[in-house]
Scaffold this motif. Sequence first.
Motif, PDB file in Angstrom:
ATOM      1  N   GLY A 190       0.806  -1.213   0.000  1.00  0.00           N
ATOM      2  CA  GLY A 190       0.000   0.000   0.000  1.00  0.00           C
ATOM      3  C   GLY A 190       0.838   1.261   0.000  1.00  0.00           C
ATOM      4  O   GLY A 190       0.456   2.276  -0.603  1.00  0.00           O
ATOM      5  N   ALA A 193       1.835   1.981  -3.602  1.00  0.00           N
ATOM      6  CA  ALA A 193       0.702   2.482  -4.379  1.00  0.00           C
ATOM      7  C   ALA A 193       0.469   3.960  -4.080  1.00  0.00           C
ATOM      8  O   ALA A 193       0.232   4.764  -4.994  1.00  0.00           O
ATOM      9  CB  ALA A 193      -0.554   1.664  -4.058  1.00  0.00           C
ATOM     10  N   ARG A 194       0.562   4.326  -2.814  1.00  0.00           N
ATOM     11  CA  ARG A 194       0.331   5.716  -2.438  1.00  0.00           C
ATOM     12  C   ARG A 194       1.405   6.640  -2.997  1.00  0.00           C
ATOM     13  O   ARG A 194       1.101   7.675  -3.594  1.00  0.00           O
ATOM     14  CB  ARG A 194       0.276   5.854  -0.913  1.00  0.00           C
ATOM     15  N   GLY A 197       1.139   6.998  -6.704  1.00  0.00           N
ATOM     16  CA  GLY A 197      -0.094   7.610  -7.177  1.00  0.00           C
ATOM     17  C   GLY A 197      -0.990   6.676  -7.969  1.00  0.00           C
ATOM     18  O   GLY A 197      -1.793   7.128  -8.799  1.00  0.00           O
ATOM     19  N   TYR A 198      -0.903   5.366  -7.707  1.00  0.00           N
ATOM     20  CA  TYR A 198      -1.747   4.398  -8.405  1.00  0.00           C
ATOM     21  C   TYR A 198      -2.704   3.746  -7.424  1.00  0.00           C
ATOM     22  O   TYR A 198      -2.390   3.578  -6.237  1.00  0.00           O
ATOM     23  CB  TYR A 198      -0.904   3.303  -9.060  1.00  0.00           C
ATOM     24  N   ALA A 199      -3.858   3.355  -7.934  1.00  0.00           N
ATOM     25  CA  ALA A 199      -4.773   2.567  -7.111  1.00  0.00           C
ATOM     26  C   ALA A 199      -4.129   1.221  -6.819  1.00  0.00           C
ATOM     27  O   ALA A 199      -3.422   0.674  -7.669  1.00  0.00           O
ATOM     28  CB  ALA A 199      -6.094   2.367  -7.848  1.00  0.00           C
ATOM     29  N   PRO A 200      -4.337   0.663  -5.643  1.00  0.00           N
ATOM     30  CA  PRO A 200      -3.745  -0.640  -5.309  1.00  0.00           C
ATOM     31  C   PRO A 200      -4.025  -1.714  -6.351  1.00  0.00           C
ATOM     32  O   PRO A 200      -3.160  -2.531  -6.660  1.00  0.00           O
ATOM     33  CB  PRO A 200      -4.375  -0.979  -3.954  1.00  0.00           C
ATOM     34  N   ARG A 201      -5.239  -1.713  -6.917  1.00  0.00           N
ATOM     35  CA  ARG A 201      -5.574  -2.731  -7.924  1.00  0.00           C
ATOM     36  C   ARG A 201      -4.754  -2.549  -9.198  1.00  0.00           C
ATOM     37  O   ARG A 201      -4.356  -3.522  -9.836  1.00  0.00           O
ATOM     38  CB  ARG A 201      -7.065  -2.679  -8.250  1.00  0.00           C
ATOM     39  N   THR A 202      -4.538  -1.277  -9.587  1.00  0.00           N
ATOM     40  CA  THR A 202      -3.726  -1.007 -10.778  1.00  0.00           C
ATOM     41  C   THR A 202      -2.312  -1.514 -10.591  1.00  0.00           C
ATOM     42  O   THR A 202      -1.725  -2.156 -11.478  1.00  0.00           O
ATOM     43  CB  THR A 202      -3.704   0.501 -11.075  1.00  0.00           C
ATOM     44  N   ARG A 205      -2.252  -5.407 -10.594  1.00  0.00           N
ATOM     45  CA  ARG A 205      -2.366  -5.987 -11.937  1.00  0.00           C
ATOM     46  C   ARG A 205      -1.045  -5.901 -12.693  1.00  0.00           C
ATOM     47  O   ARG A 205      -0.651  -6.837 -13.391  1.00  0.00           O
ATOM     48  CB  ARG A 205      -3.474  -5.290 -12.731  1.00  0.00           C
TER      49      ARG A 205
END
Length: 275
Positions: A190, A193-194, A197-202, A205
């Motif tokens: 996490g 991701a923060r 600047g990406y969503a965790p799902r992005t 994947r």
Amino acid sequence: MTVIRQMTYQPVGRRAAAVETMSFDRLRELNDGGTQRADFHVLAVIDAGQGSVTVDFLHHPLKERSAVWVPPGAVHRWVDIAGLAGHLVLFVPTAPVTDATRELVASPDLAAHWSIPDTDWLFVDTARNHLLLEASAPPGDISTELPEILLSALIARLRPPHAEARFTHPVFRLFRSSVEAHFREHHDAGYYARVLGYAPRTLARAVQQVTGRTAKGYIVDRIVLEAKRLLAHDRLTAARCADALGFPDASNFSVFFRNATGMRPGAWQATVGDR
């Protein structure tokens, strides 16, 4: 217990040379079968024969028309090279001259061994032989840039397996670089991701597509690799590994290491002489 020997880049004959070459015949003369850790890259092209090498505690059978890449810091051992024919290129991380090859060299996920397709072999062989020729020239005959240019051509022709991911997965590339810079302090997917600047799902994947692993699994693997290097090469205790890798105490680190490897740090450290 096998002593892991630290090797420093010391080119013979040319003080300013960033690239050195040698044959497997020469490696056999120098190699004592021990475990090594270098501060430079070792790139080998194998023409013929069979053998094996261990890189960062993983065993790789070697065969004709294949390549080996050992990055700086990797713990490695040439296990069986009596029947190998080919050449090795030793170079410092800044030796490649193109942006693409410099980025490849800087990758923390270098492939240790891969086969060279028959369709690529003529190009690889030609690039390697040109580099060997220029690297053997007397110091005053050429610019030191020529071996570096030809090294870049050889790397490009070798098409290491991690090269495609570099070009096609920008999210993973950013994640990989960030993990390499911060895995000692941040173990949570996490966090990356923060900061990226990406969503965790992005992010998940992208990592899954390139590596087949979860983002968390990728981070765990990187921490485990560094822990093994510290345990094997630097002979650190669990307490000192915990401090170096951002764990609150030795117990926490030991539980993490055992969950990831199936062994406690001390027990794994005792077996490293056989790896």
